[in-house]
Scaffold this active site. Structure first.
Site, mmCIF file in Angstrom:
data_model
loop_
_atom_site.group_PDB
_atom_site.id
_atom_site.type_symbol
_atom_site.label_atom_id
_atom_site.label_comp_id
_atom_site.label_asym_id
_atom_site.label_seq_id
_atom_site.Cartn_x
_atom_site.Cartn_y
_atom_site.Cartn_z
ATOM 1 N N GLY A 109 -33.176 -6.976 -25.854
ATOM 2 C CA GLY A 109 -31.988 -6.043 -26.389
ATOM 3 C C GLY A 109 -31.121 -5.778 -25.240
ATOM 4 O O GLY A 109 -31.383 -5.985 -23.655
ATOM 5 N N LYS B 95 -27.338 -14.697 -22.658
ATOM 6 C CA LYS B 95 -26.838 -13.474 -22.229
ATOM 7 C C LYS B 95 -26.490 -13.694 -20.252
ATOM 8 O O LYS B 95 -25.875 -13.585 -19.292
ATOM 9 C CB LYS B 95 -25.827 -12.695 -22.245
ATOM 10 C CG LYS B 95 -27.960 -11.949 -23.114
ATOM 11 C CD LYS B 95 -28.427 -10.939 -21.259
ATOM 12 C CE LYS B 95 -29.514 -10.457 -21.239
ATOM 13 N NZ LYS B 95 -30.029 -10.306 -20.025
ATOM 14 N N LYS C 263 -37.619 -14.270 -21.186
ATOM 15 C CA LYS C 263 -35.811 -14.806 -21.891
ATOM 16 C C LYS C 263 -36.118 -16.037 -20.875
ATOM 17 O O LYS C 263 -35.715 -15.939 -19.828
ATOM 18 C CB LYS C 263 -34.834 -13.569 -21.142
ATOM 19 C CG LYS C 263 -35.254 -12.498 -22.044
ATOM 20 C CD LYS C 263 -33.945 -11.340 -21.815
ATOM 21 C CE LYS C 263 -33.965 -9.847 -22.792
ATOM 22 N NZ LYS C 263 -32.927 -9.039 -22.779
#
Length: 308
Positions: free
Chosen positions: A111, A166, A83
């Site tokens: 996720g 995020k 990520k």
């Protein structure tokens, strides 16, 4: 495309180890490699059906180059579990892989997946995203079990962006909680952060609805509300007066948001994107402002309509 039986996991951090454990419990033969491995990359990858990239964003291009130099068969499916954003061209992990492996199917796993909970066998869900439906189905079947529910979608770009962005927001929320600013402030911060994530998604051309799914809002909520989140811990510790170096040493793991925040700030400056939360996080991490100053700056921004 046949059922996957052998998986090669590149990376032996918390996430790589958890994915390896999950696949073994599902009956796959799993081989694992890291920079400290005695086994060679060739030995680990040869004959595997899945090649799972679980190294940090900072190390991804280097490892991908090493794999590309081996000239192995291009039948394996790549699974990107990394990520972040690469500072060279602001590319996502799967785009970096696609540059080097244009003939292999590439999928993205992302996720609300806190590795410690998954390792404990607690229920979770994730997304496998790919433009190759067959490849996504193979990977879905390899990972899914009665404690790990796997969905597919066809927007790998949006799926990766949600997972990368995020982490930056989790640092901001950790700082907010570290300053004991309360639930109202935390909720406002997460909600306005989602607006920033949508802005970045629109810039890249991702599908808006992806950011309201598991890899977007789902991952955002998990990462911003759990002390198990490494990025949340970085923000919380900074607000408690620790230095970034001390915070990273304490969590003893990679916090990708630290790396991604700098990339986002650079992109916002060059492209004129309005990303005030990401900009404050980047300055906070660079030691240019304090957590309290960051919050004050966000609260003092010009008044505006919520929805434009």
């Amino acid at each position: 495309m046949q059922e996957a039986k052998i998986a090669a996991v590149l990376g032996a951090g918390a996430w790589g180890l958890t994915l390896a454990q999950l696949l073994r419990s599902n009956g796959l033969e799993v081989r694992q490699w890291s920079r400290r491995s005695e086994a060679s990359l060739t030995t680990v990858l040869a004959g595997a059906d899945l090649w799972i990239m679980a190294v940090s964003m900072a190390g991804l291009a280097s490892v991908a180059d090493q794999v590309a130099a081996l000239s192995l068969s291009d039948c394996a499916i790549w699974v990107s579990a990394t990520k972040g954003l690469d500072p060279q061209g602001w590319r996502t992990p799967s785009q970096v892989l696609n540059d080097r492996f244009p003939h292999q199917p590439i999928t993205v796993l992302s996720g609300p997946n806190l590795s410690k909970e998954i390792a404990q066998g607690l229920p979770a869900a994730t997304v496998i995203a790919s433009r190759d439906r067959q490849a996504a189905t193979v990977v879905q079947q390899a990972f899914a079990n009665d404690r790990f529910r796997v969905y597919t979608n066809r927007d790998p770009l949006g799926t990766e962006l949600g997972g990368a962005l995020k982490n930056v927001i989790a640092i901001a929320v950790g700082a907010c909680d570290g300053l004991s600013l309360g639930a109202n402030a935390r909720s406002a911060l997460v909600t306005r952060a989602l607006a920033e994530i949508l802005r970045v998604g629109a810039y890249f051309g991702a599908r808006t609805e992806t950011f309201f799914g598991l890899s977007g809002l789902g991952d955002l909520l998990a990462t911003c509300t759990s002390p198990l989140s490494r990025n949340y811990q970085v923000g919380f510790r900074l607000a408690q007066g620790e230095s970034l170096e001390t915070a990273l040493t304490a969590i003893a793991a990679t916090a990708e948001g630290v790396y991604t925040a700098q990339v986002l700030a650079q992109m916002a400056n060059r492209e004129g994107l309005e990303l005030p939360i990401a900009a404050c996080v980047a300055e906070l991490l660079a030691g240019q402002i304090s957590p309290a100053t960051a919050i004050e700056r966000l609260m003092a921004r010009d008044l505006k309509a919520e929805l434009v």
